[in-house]
Design an enzyme around this catalytic site. Sequence first.
Site, PDB file in Angstrom:
ATOM      1  N   HIS A 407       0.832  -1.208   0.000  1.00 31.22           N
ATOM      2  CA  HIS A 407       0.000   0.000   0.000  1.00 31.22           C
ATOM      3  C   HIS A 407       0.861   1.250   0.000  1.00 31.22           C
ATOM      4  CE1 HIS A 407       0.123   1.576   4.225  1.00 31.22           C
ATOM      5  NE2 HIS A 407       0.446   0.332   4.530  1.00 31.22           N
ATOM      6  N   ASP A 417       6.376   2.553   7.091  1.00 31.49           N
ATOM      7  CA  ASP A 417       5.025   2.094   6.771  1.00 31.49           C
ATOM      8  C   ASP A 417       4.287   3.154   5.981  1.00 31.49           C
ATOM      9  OD1 ASP A 417       2.543   0.884   6.716  1.00 31.49           O
ATOM     10  OD2 ASP A 417       2.151   1.121   8.853  1.00 31.49           O
ATOM     11  N   GLU A 454      -5.048   1.781   2.690  1.00 32.06           N
ATOM     12  CA  GLU A 454      -4.885   0.608   3.556  1.00 32.06           C
ATOM     13  C   GLU A 454      -5.023   0.985   5.014  1.00 32.06           C
ATOM     14  OE1 GLU A 454      -2.351  -2.217   6.040  1.00 32.06           O
ATOM     15  OE2 GLU A 454      -2.303  -0.044   5.790  1.00 32.06           O
ATOM     16  N   GLU A 455      -4.505   2.154   5.383  1.00 34.56           N
ATOM     17  CA  GLU A 455      -4.471   2.539   6.785  1.00 34.56           C
ATOM     18  C   GLU A 455      -5.871   2.727   7.386  1.00 34.56           C
ATOM     19  OE1 GLU A 455      -2.009   2.192   8.456  1.00 34.56           O
ATOM     20  OE2 GLU A 455      -0.181   2.711   7.382  1.00 34.56           O
ATOM     21  N   ASP A 483       4.284  -4.964   3.195  1.00 30.71           N
ATOM     22  CA  ASP A 483       3.741  -3.710   3.717  1.00 30.71           C
ATOM     23  C   ASP A 483       4.907  -2.809   4.098  1.00 30.71           C
ATOM     24  OD1 ASP A 483       2.538  -1.719   5.349  1.00 30.71           O
ATOM     25  OD2 ASP A 483       0.863  -3.045   5.808  1.00 30.71           O
ATOM     26  N   HIS A 569       3.596   4.845  12.975  1.00 27.40           N
ATOM     27  CA  HIS A 569       2.451   5.735  12.758  1.00 27.40           C
ATOM     28  C   HIS A 569       2.602   7.093  13.438  1.00 27.40           C
ATOM     29  CE1 HIS A 569      -0.750   2.477  11.531  1.00 27.40           C
ATOM     30  NE2 HIS A 569       0.323   2.487  10.757  1.00 27.40           N
TER      31      HIS A 569
END
Length: 761
Positions: A407, A417, A454-455, A483, A569
């Site tokens: 993604h 990520d 995706e998140e 990922d 994140h």
Amino acid sequence: MLHANKSASLHLLTGTALSHGVAPGERLSSLETDIEERTPLQSAVIHLKNRHNLLIKTCNAAFILLASLLIGLSIAFLTRFILLWPGSELQHKFDEYHALFQVLGSNQTISDHLAVLTREPHVAGTPENFATAEYVLSTFQKYKLSAYYTDYNVLVSYPLDRKLSLTQPNGSVLNLSLKEEALAEDSYTQSKEVIPAFHAYAPSGNISADVVYVNYGREEDFKKLKELGVDVNGTIVIARYGKLYRGDIVDNAAKAGALAAILYSDPQDYAENGTHGYYPQSKWLPSSGIQRGTTFQGVGDPLTPGWPSTSYAERLDSTSSEAHLPKIPSLPISSSDARPILVALNGSIAPPEWHGGLDVPTYRVGRGAGRLHFSYTANLTRVPIRNVYAAIKGFEEPDRYVLLGNHRDAWTFGAVDPSSGTAALLELSHRLSKLVDHGWRPRRTILLCSWDAEEFGLVGSTEWVEQNLDLLSARAVAYINVDCAVAGLGFFAAATPQLDDLLQKITKKVQDPDSPHKTIYDSWLASGGGSFPLIGRFYDHSSDYTAFVQHVGVPAIDFYFGADYPVYHSLYDNYNWMKKFGDPCFQRHVAASTVWGLLALELADNLLLPFSYVTYSTELQAYVKTVEEQLLAAKAPHDVTVAPLNFALSKFQSAAVKISQEAEDLKHLVSNKRTINDQLLLAERAFLDVDGLRRKPWFKHLVYGPLRNHSGPLSFPGILDALADAVAPGSPQNWAVIQHEIWRVSRVIIRAALVLQGELN
């Protein structure tokens, strides 16, 4: 006369003069004299003979031409047939191409891609994220790959307003910052474009209430609070990240009667208690760091559960229970904001294992003294998202797809990520394009996929799978997901078991980027401390493999370097963190791209699909044993039995051995492998059940799927969830439901065995 006319006819066919001791001009004059002396009848007869002779000569030439074409086609066919022999030149050529792929990796190319992809924060649905889609598309096109995209219109949420204040025991009010600290050493952290920390799909709310500390927010944590006499009903709970999906924490809080949930990253879990410093001096999360993320309990667009969110799609109302949106407001905060809240709590001392790494006098469970006022306004809105693809069409089986996916959207800059994976995908695509330039074409089609949103809940990949469900069910060979390609040291992987052997084979070919004298396999094996490397299974729905495995039944692999990374994140997941701590020389990225590409090449180019269902049967046997042990521990009645599973397993084991032997025999024969390959790729589909899991019917796979409030390696989710219900305090012990789930799993295992056998029963 006849001879002269034959000569004339042949002259007309060949365009050459025939020499019989006269010049061409003289022969033509003699022919004209002869014609003048003929009677009309003679002339007519001769004319007919000439036409007949001309037709014969024409047919002879046509016959010769046709025969030549047939011989040529036969030779081409036989040559192609011979080249398909496993030991033939073509197979050898494939090996050469695979070896070439392995040496084409470029650290600099990956670093350059990552720098571009992480230039701006790029949350799904924003112009910055559409810019990354354009970059991926243009890069595919620059590499001369057939590239395209699909758009969907999906529900997302963004924060409009956030306020959190603490009324302390002395009556004073402390307004918490809810901000991540900008660092002078890191220009990325000074960006004004970073979205404020929030939980996707959290509803708006305005709440003032007492506070209860619930540790990791697991079911057992709420159970412990009940034992301590702490009433969670009507409170705001504060929980630490680390053991459970954030959406389950919020859901558990709502079920316990909480009005809102606050989540934070404790330094015990994300900074080794501060013993090694914090970013930018070390890799660990600073005290102001905040972990964003979704709290959605489903997958895909919440408004189109089970069907694609195209422009003409039916859509649910966002208030529908079928949308599975969170029921209470929630917010992520930093450990520096969490500290004064925990200091202000009264009540019982928390159990020792609940104590984290914050500098507080005593961890207490609360419901007294400190109170929180929490105000949150969400913008729930529909936005366009964009998936991007590149295809390399197979020359022999273009209708069989080997899929690679990553993604592209991120909560902030997303260096780990997901952009480490995106950079690896682009570098991989460059290598494949070079193979194409050297004359390579895959047997089967390779499709590179860059997913969006995706998140928010695996939205882009899920919508595409739902739109292409039938074709994927019939044609998908395997899906390889990456990922976060690189988060740190060490190789980690998960797979459906028939791909275990392939995964081990490929990692034995690639050098460990951190140990020059070892392969990835060597280090991977050593890290597990056993005789086999640790390979995870797909028990959750945490990445884009979910729709492929758990909804369509496509065999899959997911892998990455670095088990966890502390700035997950947060604002600090940026290019500087990667360059300093994640992969300074980008050699792990190159290794990830190499493993990814070699897996794809093996799946795309091998005559026989490299699947081992004997390995799968061994795994199933272990799962059955686990169920048997858990039933014994739960003191299940004697009429609750795993006998149906054992019967099904015996059928599956026999079928697995049979097809393995057939595949071995076919390796040395020139024959059509399509039939056995179809059996191998379709067997995974047989583990699906049309009704899906209880309470989660979208998840069709009865061997691998998400379990409610479990984070361990558990299979047969329907059986184990039913067992958890039966042994829960105050719940009716409905053993018949457990037995029914055992029968359901038994049936799909038998179905898989029938597919492997390849014969109607």
